[in-house]
Design a protein around this motif. Structure first.
Motif, PDB file in Angstrom:
ATOM      1  N   ASP A  73       0.817  -1.222   0.000  1.00  0.00           N
ATOM      2  CA  ASP A  73       0.000   0.000   0.000  1.00  0.00           C
ATOM      3  C   ASP A  73       0.846   1.266   0.000  1.00  0.00           C
ATOM      4  OD1 ASP A  73      -2.186  -1.628   0.035  1.00  0.00           O
ATOM      5  OD2 ASP A  73      -2.826  -1.128   2.073  1.00  0.00           O
ATOM      6  N   ASP A  74       1.988   1.219   0.679  1.00  0.00           N
ATOM      7  CA  ASP A  74       2.794   2.434   0.845  1.00  0.00           C
ATOM      8  C   ASP A  74       4.194   2.308   0.252  1.00  0.00           C
ATOM      9  OD1 ASP A  74       0.742   3.749   2.370  1.00  0.00           O
ATOM     10  OD2 ASP A  74       1.285   2.452   4.049  1.00  0.00           O
ATOM     11  N   ARG A  75       4.410   1.320  -0.605  1.00  0.00           N
ATOM     12  CA  ARG A  75       5.738   1.115  -1.200  1.00  0.00           C
ATOM     13  C   ARG A  75       5.641   1.024  -2.718  1.00  0.00           C
ATOM     14  NH1 ARG A  75       9.968  -1.327   1.806  1.00  0.00           N
ATOM     15  NH2 ARG A  75       9.537  -1.583   4.035  1.00  0.00           N
ATOM     16  N   ALA A  76       6.655   1.535  -3.402  1.00  0.00           N
ATOM     17  CA  ALA A  76       6.744   1.337  -4.852  1.00  0.00           C
ATOM     18  C   ALA A  76       6.909  -0.154  -5.115  1.00  0.00           C
ATOM     19  CB  ALA A  76       7.930   2.111  -5.417  1.00  0.00           C
ATOM     20  N   HIS A  77       6.236  -0.643  -6.159  1.00  0.00           N
ATOM     21  CA  HIS A  77       6.263  -2.077  -6.430  1.00  0.00           C
ATOM     22  C   HIS A  77       5.831  -2.347  -7.865  1.00  0.00           C
ATOM     23  CE1 HIS A  77       2.123  -1.046  -5.282  1.00  0.00           C
ATOM     24  NE2 HIS A  77       1.764  -1.999  -6.144  1.00  0.00           N
ATOM     25  N   THR A  78       6.025  -3.590  -8.285  1.00  0.00           N
ATOM     26  CA  THR A  78       5.525  -4.034  -9.580  1.00  0.00           C
ATOM     27  C   THR A  78       5.043  -5.470  -9.443  1.00  0.00           C
ATOM     28  OG1 THR A  78       5.964  -4.020 -11.959  1.00  0.00           O
ATOM     29  CG2 THR A  78       7.709  -4.895 -10.538  1.00  0.00           C
ATOM     30  N   THR A 121      13.116   1.044  -0.891  1.00  0.00           N
ATOM     31  CA  THR A 121      13.870   1.112   0.356  1.00  0.00           C
ATOM     32  C   THR A 121      13.303   2.177   1.293  1.00  0.00           C
ATOM     33  OG1 THR A 121      15.439   2.655  -0.668  1.00  0.00           O
ATOM     34  CG2 THR A 121      16.004   0.317  -0.727  1.00  0.00           C
ATOM     35  N   SER A 122      12.039   2.509   1.105  1.00  0.00           N
ATOM     36  CA  SER A 122      11.444   3.589   1.888  1.00  0.00           C
ATOM     37  C   SER A 122      11.080   3.174   3.307  1.00  0.00           C
ATOM     38  CB  SER A 122      10.204   4.135   1.185  1.00  0.00           C
ATOM     39  OG  SER A 122       9.206   3.131   1.074  1.00  0.00           O
ATOM     40  N   GLY A 123      10.944   1.872   3.526  1.00  0.00           N
ATOM     41  CA  GLY A 123      10.567   1.391   4.846  1.00  0.00           C
ATOM     42  C   GLY A 123      11.756   0.861   5.621  1.00  0.00           C
ATOM     43  N   ALA A 124      11.465   0.178   6.725  1.00  0.00           N
ATOM     44  CA  ALA A 124      12.533  -0.355   7.573  1.00  0.00           C
ATOM     45  C   ALA A 124      13.358  -1.400   6.841  1.00  0.00           C
ATOM     46  CB  ALA A 124      11.926  -0.946   8.845  1.00  0.00           C
ATOM     47  N   GLY A 125      12.708  -2.226   6.041  1.00  0.00           N
ATOM     48  CA  GLY A 125      13.403  -3.248   5.270  1.00  0.00           C
ATOM     49  C   GLY A 125      13.151  -3.060   3.792  1.00  0.00           C
ATOM     50  N   ALA A 126      14.137  -3.351   2.958  1.00  0.00           N
ATOM     51  CA  ALA A 126      13.980  -3.211   1.507  1.00  0.00           C
ATOM     52  C   ALA A 126      13.031  -4.276   0.973  1.00  0.00           C
ATOM     53  CB  ALA A 126      15.338  -3.320   0.824  1.00  0.00           C
ATOM     54  N   LEU A 127      12.279  -3.905  -0.058  1.00  0.00           N
ATOM     55  CA  LEU A 127      11.329  -4.825  -0.675  1.00  0.00           C
ATOM     56  C   LEU A 127      11.554  -4.861  -2.182  1.00  0.00           C
ATOM     57  CD1 LEU A 127       8.837  -6.676  -0.550  1.00  0.00           C
ATOM     58  CD2 LEU A 127       7.422  -4.614  -0.750  1.00  0.00           C
ATOM     59  N   VAL A 128      11.823  -6.052  -2.711  1.00  0.00           N
ATOM     60  CA  VAL A 128      11.995  -6.270  -4.145  1.00  0.00           C
ATOM     61  C   VAL A 128      10.749  -6.957  -4.678  1.00  0.00           C
ATOM     62  CG1 VAL A 128      13.338  -7.479  -5.924  1.00  0.00           C
ATOM     63  CG2 VAL A 128      14.499  -6.510  -3.916  1.00  0.00           C
ATOM     64  N   THR A 129      10.230  -6.475  -5.813  1.00  0.00           N
ATOM     65  CA  THR A 129       9.092  -7.127  -6.469  1.00  0.00           C
ATOM     66  C   THR A 129       9.356  -7.233  -7.965  1.00  0.00           C
ATOM     67  OG1 THR A 129       7.980  -4.967  -6.597  1.00  0.00           O
ATOM     68  CG2 THR A 129       7.322  -6.450  -4.802  1.00  0.00           C
ATOM     69  N   ALA A 130       8.754  -8.252  -8.581  1.00  0.00           N
ATOM     70  CA  ALA A 130       8.875  -8.459 -10.024  1.00  0.00           C
ATOM     71  C   ALA A 130       7.732  -9.342 -10.491  1.00  0.00           C
ATOM     72  CB  ALA A 130      10.219  -9.104 -10.369  1.00  0.00           C
ATOM     73  N   GLY A 131       7.481  -9.306 -11.800  1.00  0.00           N
ATOM     74  CA  GLY A 131       6.470 -10.161 -12.391  1.00  0.00           C
ATOM     75  C   GLY A 131       7.059 -11.488 -12.840  1.00  0.00           C
ATOM     76  N   GLU A 189      -1.659   3.334  -6.710  1.00  0.00           N
ATOM     77  CA  GLU A 189      -0.917   4.527  -7.138  1.00  0.00           C
ATOM     78  C   GLU A 189       0.591   4.343  -7.017  1.00  0.00           C
ATOM     79  OE1 GLU A 189      -2.318   7.912  -5.032  1.00  0.00           O
ATOM     80  OE2 GLU A 189      -4.276   7.925  -6.048  1.00  0.00           O
ATOM     81  N   ARG A 190       1.030   3.332  -6.287  1.00  0.00           N
ATOM     82  CA  ARG A 190       2.457   3.074  -6.121  1.00  0.00           C
ATOM     83  C   ARG A 190       2.971   2.020  -7.097  1.00  0.00           C
ATOM     84  NH1 ARG A 190       4.469   4.848  -1.406  1.00  0.00           N
ATOM     85  NH2 ARG A 190       6.365   4.888  -2.654  1.00  0.00           N
ATOM     86  N   TYR A 191       2.084   1.531  -7.970  1.00  0.00           N
ATOM     87  CA  TYR A 191       2.493   0.509  -8.949  1.00  0.00           C
ATOM     88  C   TYR A 191       3.389   1.140 -10.015  1.00  0.00           C
ATOM     89  CZ  TYR A 191       2.318  -3.427 -12.177  1.00  0.00           C
ATOM     90  OH  TYR A 191       2.663  -4.479 -12.981  1.00  0.00           O
ATOM     91  N   VAL A 192       4.503   0.452 -10.346  1.00  0.00           N
ATOM     92  CA  VAL A 192       5.447   0.920 -11.361  1.00  0.00           C
ATOM     93  C   VAL A 192       5.484  -0.104 -12.491  1.00  0.00           C
ATOM     94  CG1 VAL A 192       7.807   1.669 -11.842  1.00  0.00           C
ATOM     95  CG2 VAL A 192       6.832   2.000  -9.545  1.00  0.00           C
ATOM     96  N   ASP A 193       5.223   0.348 -13.699  1.00  0.00           N
ATOM     97  CA  ASP A 193       5.205  -0.552 -14.853  1.00  0.00           C
ATOM     98  C   ASP A 193       6.631  -0.738 -15.372  1.00  0.00           C
ATOM     99  OD1 ASP A 193       4.427  -2.142 -16.919  1.00  0.00           O
ATOM    100  OD2 ASP A 193       3.525  -0.542 -18.120  1.00  0.00           O
ATOM    101  N   THR A 194       7.373  -1.638 -14.736  1.00  0.00           N
ATOM    102  CA  THR A 194       8.757  -1.903 -15.109  1.00  0.00           C
ATOM    103  C   THR A 194       9.093  -3.350 -14.779  1.00  0.00           C
ATOM    104  OG1 THR A 194      11.013  -1.043 -14.932  1.00  0.00           O
ATOM    105  CG2 THR A 194       9.739  -1.201 -12.888  1.00  0.00           C
TER     106      THR A 194
END
Length: 208
Positions: A119-124, A151-161, A140-145
């Motif tokens: 909800d509050d992190r950039a992701h894909t 890295t905006s939160g306490a721990g980094a989050l990686v996402t991919a399709g 609104e934080r979805y990135v088409d890539t």
């Protein structure tokens, strides 16, 4: 003289997990000196979507963020057909709250969306409407890539399709410092673009 002990990378495994999605990631983490430990719902054997049988190194209940350097969550049919994997999304919440990175690909991103972690992190993910169907609040934080590291939160989050296992690996390898700069770029060009010229860069760096 003190030495820093490198904590293992934990790779979730569960029935129908997509075995092709994390192969580049785990292989090159291991080549870079990272121990890979598998985590199942229990200690009982699971079977991947490709028919591979895996007996987990430990059960999810025994996994603590402070004992890990990263949690990898692959896609699986079960992410979208049952609530059986929700405990893995809750474990991801524990990891992020503790400042330990999480990397999710394909259906696992939907699991994180349902848990409210996107909800509050950039992701894909696969496509934006796939995540929108979960009813989450992070559209609104979805990135088409190809892959995203937030890295905006306490721990980094990686996402991919699901079609971007190499980009997913690129983000994880960068995050854990396995490759960087021109070496990481060459690694990606070799495995994603079949750019034979990139091999020379890796060879010079001792990464081939």
């Amino acid at each position: 003289m003190s030495t820093t002990v490198r904590k293992p990378v934990h790779h979730a495994v569960y029935d129908t997990y997509a075995d092709w999605e994390t192969g580049h990631t785990t292989a090159h983490l291991a080549r870079g000196g990272h121990e890979i430990r598998t985590v199942g719902p229990t200690a009982q054997e699971v079977r991947s979507i490709g028919g591979l049988r895996v007996r987990p190194d430990l059960a999810l209940d025994a996994l603590r963020p402070e004992d890990s350097s990263l949690l990898i969550l692959p896609g699986a049919d079960l992410w979208d057909t049952t609530d059986d994997l929700a405990p893995f999304a809750r474990k991801a919440r524990e990891f992020l709250a503790a400042g330990v990175p999480v990397a999710a690909i394909c259906g696992a991103t939907a699991g994180l969306a349902r848990e409210g972690l996107l909800d509050d992190r950039a992701h894909t993910s696969a496509v934006s409407f796939y995540l929108a169907a979960t009813g989450y609040g992070g559209g609104e934080r979805y990135v088409d890539t190809d892959a995203v590291t937030d890295t905006s939160g306490a721990g980094a989050l990686v996402t991919a399709g699901p079609t971007e296992p190499v980009a997913f690996a690129r983000e994880v390898l960068r995050l854990l410092g396995v490759y960087e700069g021109e070496v990481l770029d060459a690694w990606y060009r070799l495995f994603h673009d079949s750019d034979a010229g990139a091999y020379a860069v890796l060879e010079r760096a001792g990464a081939a």
